[in-house]
Scaffold this active site. Structure first.
Site, PDB file in Angstrom:
ATOM      1  N   HIS A 185       0.844  -1.210   0.000  1.00  0.00           N
ATOM      2  CA  HIS A 185       0.000   0.000   0.000  1.00  0.00           C
ATOM      3  C   HIS A 185       0.877   1.258   0.000  1.00  0.00           C
ATOM      4  O   HIS A 185       0.451   2.303   0.469  1.00  0.00           O
ATOM      5  CB  HIS A 185      -0.953   0.027   1.194  1.00  0.00           C
ATOM      6  CG  HIS A 185      -1.714  -1.246   1.395  1.00  0.00           C
ATOM      7  ND1 HIS A 185      -2.992  -1.452   0.913  1.00  0.00           N
ATOM      8  CD2 HIS A 185      -1.347  -2.413   1.998  1.00  0.00           C
ATOM      9  CE1 HIS A 185      -3.395  -2.675   1.223  1.00  0.00           C
ATOM     10  NE2 HIS A 185      -2.405  -3.288   1.887  1.00  0.00           N
ATOM     11  N   GLU A 202      10.086   8.210 -16.797  1.00  0.00           N
ATOM     12  CA  GLU A 202       8.735   8.735 -17.020  1.00  0.00           C
ATOM     13  C   GLU A 202       8.233   8.369 -18.413  1.00  0.00           C
ATOM     14  O   GLU A 202       7.068   8.017 -18.600  1.00  0.00           O
ATOM     15  CB  GLU A 202       8.724  10.254 -16.835  1.00  0.00           C
ATOM     16  CG  GLU A 202       9.016  10.651 -15.391  1.00  0.00           C
ATOM     17  CD  GLU A 202       9.352  12.128 -15.279  1.00  0.00           C
ATOM     18  OE1 GLU A 202       8.434  12.919 -15.064  1.00  0.00           O
ATOM     19  OE2 GLU A 202      10.537  12.489 -15.424  1.00  0.00           O
ATOM     20  N   SER A 249      16.015  21.267 -16.223  1.00  0.00           N
ATOM     21  CA  SER A 249      14.846  22.118 -16.433  1.00  0.00           C
ATOM     22  C   SER A 249      15.286  23.409 -17.095  1.00  0.00           C
ATOM     23  O   SER A 249      16.375  23.925 -16.814  1.00  0.00           O
ATOM     24  CB  SER A 249      14.181  22.416 -15.085  1.00  0.00           C
ATOM     25  OG  SER A 249      13.436  23.614 -15.160  1.00  0.00           O
ATOM     26  N   LYS A 257      17.313  21.230 -11.172  1.00  0.00           N
ATOM     27  CA  LYS A 257      16.583  20.000 -11.477  1.00  0.00           C
ATOM     28  C   LYS A 257      17.426  18.915 -12.134  1.00  0.00           C
ATOM     29  O   LYS A 257      18.283  19.193 -12.961  1.00  0.00           O
ATOM     30  CB  LYS A 257      15.372  20.306 -12.382  1.00  0.00           C
ATOM     31  CG  LYS A 257      14.249  21.040 -11.720  1.00  0.00           C
ATOM     32  CD  LYS A 257      13.691  20.362 -10.486  1.00  0.00           C
ATOM     33  CE  LYS A 257      12.837  19.165 -10.821  1.00  0.00           C
ATOM     34  NZ  LYS A 257      11.562  19.551 -11.442  1.00  0.00           N
TER      35      LYS A 257
END
Ligand code: ARG
Length: 474
Positions: free
Chosen positions: A162, A296, A283, A289
């Site tokens: 979970h 992704e 970024s 970043k």
């Protein structure tokens, strides 16, 4: 072969008084997608020319002239020959080039065959090859996971259910949890390849060729495992596309789950893993970043491959028996999915090879509360029932939570108050190392069990090499 006005090369048209509408040409044209089938179409056409010769349908001279012509067509295609506006599909283009190379004998190649058995055969040959390429790419990703797992045998991190901290596990055990699904994918892929290796050529348009061509000869020449038993089925069957797409989808789904673990574990909040420079993006606005775009994109790709599978199943569903033009779309779905997977798998393998694991952060996330189950097991070993032990440890967890301290920081008297069977050694049951050591059961996270598992993974990768080379083709 030319049409009435002599200007275009078509495989059909004689029965029409008028020419086709440009709108028909536009919707019908598939060469933008199926061009890549050319090496397979050349192969099967060469085999067909041979079989026509051996059956006495063509003279051996004609058969040879066709085969030599096809060889020159292949050279032109390999050299960059491009379709012209009237090439409806790759089969039409090759037929046009063959007329240019071999002259009028080219008009005899299509004897006894149809584009229906032709395209089914070419697509199966392409798919058999694609299964090999995907298998090799999955194997490389497994290799990358396994190499990292081998460095993490003494690392420990929380395992989550979970997405809540559950129990401590070895770092190797966690990474190997992503190895085995890929292993199953390779078995599925071998099955899909086996289902693909059934030869449709000789089925004609739907009823079977009327010329006594040896299908066994074709099967052997083209490396198929068997010949299709029913010409109606053979020309309309795209199960092999759906099955291959399912395996692609399953593999992409597995990649998305690996990616998700790594994306989460790479956040500053977790900090278990750092992404390498070669596979991180920055970024345009925020100079600090380091983004895990590869993971992704891999996660996102799962949706696209799933879309291809669903669209293929939708295409097949409710089709009448035999070939319908709807089936032309099988190649778009198949090529999209395979192309995408062959981008995702190597990128994942590369990005995983560059990961740096932060063992300190992983270990620090293992808190004593995660050994509550071990504490209950301690009571069970002393004679309590598990239900009773669960209740006693639960009350200790509540007390620690209320006091805002870790479970192992509770004073000893709280333990004895919670259950009479708690002794001085109770706190040892809260050691994470002891928790792992207790789980040497086969498939568990204990050090010996993980060593056995690593060896099994290595062995599977080695034996799977055979699976890739021969099992796939047969
Ligand atoms: N381009 C077609 C396809 O991919 C080839 C088969 C055409 N067959 C036909 N009967 N029109 O399906």
């Amino acid at each position: 072969m030319t049409t009435k006005d002599g200007s275009t090369h078509k495989l059909w048209g004689g029965r029409f008084a008028g020419g086709p509408s440009p709108l028909l040409d536009a919707i019908n044209r598939s060469i933008g997608t199926d061009f890549r089938l050319w090496p397979h179409d050349i192969r099967l056409s060469t085999a067909w020319a041979g079989a026509l010769g051996h059956a006495g349908v063509l003279t051996m001279d004609e058969s040879q002239a066709l085969q030599q012509g096809l060889e020159r067509v292949a050279e032109r295609l390999a050299g960059g020959a491009q379709p012209v506006a009237t090439d409806e599909d790759i089969h039409t283009m090759i037929d046009r080039l063959l007329h240019e190379e071999a002259g009028s004998v080219a008009s005899k190649l299509h004897t006894g065959r149809s584009r229906n058995d032709q395209v089914a055969t070419a697509s199966r040959l392409w798919t058999m090859d694609a299964c090999q390429r995907i298998d090799a790419a999955i194997r490389d990703l497994q290799e990358s996971l396994l190499a990292q797992a081998e460095t993490l045998t003494d690392a420990m991190l929380p395992a989550y259910t979970h997405l809540q901290r559950a129990q401590p596990v070895s770092g190797a055990h966690w990474l190997l949890a992503h190895f085995w699904p890929l292993d199953r994918d390779r078995t599925r892929l071998a099955n899909a390849a086996r289902g693909t290796a059934v030869l449709p050529l000789g089925s004609g348009a739907i009823a079977g060729s009327a010329f006594p061509v040896s299908r066994t000869e074709l099967q052997q020449a083209l490396g198929f495992a068997s010949i299709s038993p029913n010409s109606i089925d053979a020309t309309g069957d795209r199960d092999f596309v759906a099955e291959t797409l399912f395996v692609c989808t399953m593999t992409a789904v597995h990649c998305s789950r690996i990616a998700e673990d790594l994306i989460i574990y790479g956040t500053s909040e977790f900090g278990f893993v750092k992404f390498g420079d070669g596979f991180s993006t920055g970024s345009s606005m925020m100079p600090q970043k380091r983004n895990p775009d590869v993971f992704e994109l891999a996660r996102g790709s799962g949706a696209r491959v799933l879309g291809d599978l669903v669209s293929m199943l939708g295409t097949i569903k409710g089709l009448p028996s035999g070939y319908s033009k709807d089936l032309q779309d099988d190649k778009r779905a198949l090529f999209n999915a395979v192309d995408l997977l062959l981008l995702v798998l190597p990128a994942m393998a590369g990005a995983i090879a560059e990961l740096r694991f932060e063992r300190g952060r992983m270990r620090a996330a293992v808190s004593s509360g995660m050994m509550a189950t071990d504490l209950a097991d301690y009571l069970v070993k002393k004679g309590a029932t598990f239900r009773e032990a669960h209740g006693a440890v639960g009350s200790l967890v509540r007390q620690a939570e209320e006091a805002g301290i870790e479970l192992d920081a509770l004073p000893a008297e709280r333990f004895t108050a919670a259950h009479v069977l708690f002794g001085d050694d109770a706190r040892e049951a809260l050691s994470a190392e002891a928790s792992l050591a207790a789980r040497d059961i086969a498939g568990g996270t204990g050090p010996n069990a993980v060593a056995t598992q690593l060896a099994a993974a290595r062995a599977s990768l080695a034996s799977a090499e055979t699976r890739g080379a021969t099992e796939l083709a047969r």
